[in-house]
Write an enzyme that holds these catalytic residues in place. Structure first.
Site, PDB file in Angstrom:
ATOM      1  N   ASN A 147       3.976 -87.652 -52.886  1.00 42.89           N
ATOM      2  CA  ASN A 147       3.954 -87.562 -54.347  1.00 42.89           C
ATOM      3  C   ASN A 147       5.190 -86.900 -54.940  1.00 42.89           C
ATOM      4  O   ASN A 147       5.328 -86.849 -56.165  1.00 42.89           O
ATOM      5  CB  ASN A 147       2.711 -86.779 -54.806  1.00 42.89           C
ATOM      6  CG  ASN A 147       1.423 -87.438 -54.383  1.00 42.89           C
ATOM      7  OD1 ASN A 147       1.026 -87.326 -53.227  1.00 42.89           O
ATOM      8  ND2 ASN A 147       0.765 -88.113 -55.302  1.00 42.89           N
TER       9      ASN A 147
ATOM     10  N   VAL B 134       7.719 -86.901 -59.819  1.00 40.81           N
ATOM     11  CA  VAL B 134       6.439 -86.323 -59.415  1.00 40.81           C
ATOM     12  C   VAL B 134       5.355 -87.360 -59.711  1.00 40.81           C
ATOM     13  O   VAL B 134       5.152 -87.741 -60.861  1.00 40.81           O
ATOM     14  CB  VAL B 134       6.143 -85.016 -60.174  1.00 40.81           C
ATOM     15  CG1 VAL B 134       4.785 -84.458 -59.767  1.00 40.81           C
ATOM     16  CG2 VAL B 134       7.246 -83.996 -59.915  1.00 40.81           C
ATOM     17  N   CYS B 135       4.703 -87.816 -58.662  1.00 42.16           N
ATOM     18  CA  CYS B 135       3.701 -88.879 -58.778  1.00 42.16           C
ATOM     19  C   CYS B 135       2.316 -88.237 -58.856  1.00 42.16           C
ATOM     20  O   CYS B 135       1.805 -87.727 -57.862  1.00 42.16           O
ATOM     21  CB  CYS B 135       3.809 -89.809 -57.579  1.00 42.16           C
ATOM     22  SG  CYS B 135       3.014 -91.405 -57.786  1.00 42.16           S
ATOM     23  N   LEU B 136       1.713 -88.264 -60.043  1.00 38.25           N
ATOM     24  CA  LEU B 136       0.438 -87.583 -60.268  1.00 38.25           C
ATOM     25  C   LEU B 136      -0.310 -88.277 -61.396  1.00 38.25           C
ATOM     26  O   LEU B 136       0.272 -88.562 -62.448  1.00 38.25           O
ATOM     27  CB  LEU B 136       0.698 -86.111 -60.625  1.00 38.25           C
ATOM     28  CG  LEU B 136      -0.507 -85.192 -60.797  1.00 38.25           C
ATOM     29  CD1 LEU B 136      -1.225 -84.984 -59.468  1.00 38.25           C
ATOM     30  CD2 LEU B 136      -0.060 -83.848 -61.372  1.00 38.25           C
TER      31      LEU B 136
END
Length: 438
Positions: A270, A277-279
């Protein structure tokens, strides 16, 4: 935004992308963070040499630094340090001419397969002991192997500064912030936007956990910087992870924009090496209901806590979409353990990167944190070299699982002396006991 300086592939190779970028209504104010591919857990540092041989001769047009100097600094196998080479590396980190908000990424961070040449002593006046380790972490000594201790009043002043470092504070200079070119560009922000951001400040000041630190900017309310401590029991334990945040003009209708200071390292599915930022909470990944950003309910505090709890977890291998179903049972456990080993090596490199380039207004936190946690980190390294699993609570009871891979143990062996030197330069005492004989 991140300036890649002679970039190599990271310790974890990428060959396909599971994390598809989500369409967003607001464009990045700087270079947009693009997906750099997901982590292929079957390819780790075991394959670095072959990959590097294939890449030899490639001209990527990037500015290059001499990696020979880096070898001396990062992977010091001698008890003594070479002052000239140390100062050369310090100059690379501290004096590289970069635009505000641009991050340097050094290729030598991605490669732990270095030779260790003989070196000469480091002059005492270049060592900066700033605090002593706490008694519950390691014993202290009146002498320092690497230098003459700093005067007691100076030592105590810096130690006291670290101990009283505020979790939340308002500061002035935003010149090095990744999103410093974003915002209203001299225009007065709407009152409702200002009120919402002020509410966020109050929540953060009141409710931040003691392992997350935040600085906001008096003249740029749209900017925020956070440092998150890696949780215990994970491959990120005792690390410091730096994030820059921007509240866009239409906030909170859309989520904040978050950039991760990776140093060019991909240490989580992530957290991309380009800073993405992968969220779900940031709408940079799929989610349902409260997993997604909810303008009337979601907060910046939720974002930071989610990064710490959901991203920096004990089994980040399974953060990759579909891996829990693709690798069930024993197979998944084995791959997860191997991935944690890879990640811990990257986390150690991130520690050194952060020590050399501490974020503005967090200098006392960085130095004090690694000064006080040096023995815990080095003890963990030695335990992991004995086969203890990454993240195990080896201080509490003897672990039964001692199945650490030989490649991981060898990688730690190549790094531990460099860690000893770096922590000692930061003021940690009695670290020499962890140094490996060459």
């Amino acid at each position: 935004m991140e300036l890649q300086i002679n970039p190599d592939d990271s310790i974890l190779k990428h060959d396909h992308d599971h994390h598809h970028d989500q369409d967003q209504d607001v464009a990045m104010p700087t270079n947009e963070a693009n997906s750099s591919g997901s982590l292929n857990s079957d390819m780790s540092y075991h394959d670095d040499e072959d990959e590097e041989e294939e890449d030899e001769g490639d001209d990527d047009g990037m500015v290059e630094f001499d990696d020979d100097d880096a070898d001396y600094y990062m992977f010091d196998s001698s008890k003594e340090d070479n002052e000239a080479h140390y100062l050369s590396m310090q100059a690379q980190f501290d004096n590289v001419d970069l635009p505000p908000g641009v991050e340097a990424s050094f290729s030598w961070l991605n490669d732990d397969n270095h030779h260790n040449p003989p070196v000469t002593p480091l002059a005492a006046d270049h060592v900066s002991p700033i605090c002593k380790s706490n008694n519950d972490i390691a014993s202290t000594s009146s002498s320092n192997i690497n230098s003459t201790p700093a005067p007691e009043n100076e030592d105590q002043t810096v130690k006291k500064t670290f101990e009283h470092f505020k979790s939340f504070d308002v500061v002035d200079d935003f010149s090095d912030h990744h999103f410093n070119a974003a915002g209203f560009q001299g225009q007065q922000p709407p009152k409702n936007w200002t009120k919402k951001v002020q509410e966020e400040w109050k929540i953060l000041e009141k409710d931040l956990p003691d392992t997350i630190f935040v600085r906001v900017y008096e003249s740029r309310m749209d900017l925020l910087r956070a440092v998150i401590v890696g949780p215990a029991g994970t491959p990120y334990h005792d690390g410091l992870f730096v994030f820059d945040v921007h509240f866009p003009p239409t906030y909170p209708d859309i989520p904040p924009m978050v950039y991760y200071y990776s140093g060019g390292l991909r240490l989580n599915p992530n957290l991309y090496d380009d800073g993405k930022v992968c969220l779900s909470l940031l709408n940079t990944w799929t989610g349902q209901g409260s997993e997604k950003w909810m303008p009337n309910n979601s907060t910046m505090l939720q974002v930071l806590v989610s990064i710490q709890a959901l991203i920096l977890n004990d089994k980040p291998f399974f953060n990759e979409p579909g891996y829990d179903g693709m690798y069930p049972g024993t197979v998944g456990d084995m791959k997860s353990k191997s991935y944690n080993e890879d990640i811990f090596i990257l986390s150690l490199k991130t520690m050194i990167y952060t020590l050399r380039r501490p974020p503005k207004y967090f200098e006392e936190l960085v130095m004090g944190h690694f000064c006080s946690r040096a023995h815990v980190i080095l003890s963990a390294c030695r335990a992991y070299m004995d086969g203890v699993q990454v993240g195990s609570a080896f201080n509490d009871a003897p672990p039964t699982d001692r199945s650490g891979s030989n490649a991981f143990k060898a990688a730690l062996g190549r790094m531990i002396n460099g860690l000893v030197s770096n922590f000692s330069r930061s003021g940690a005492t009695n670290c020499e006991q962890y140094r490996l004989e060459s």
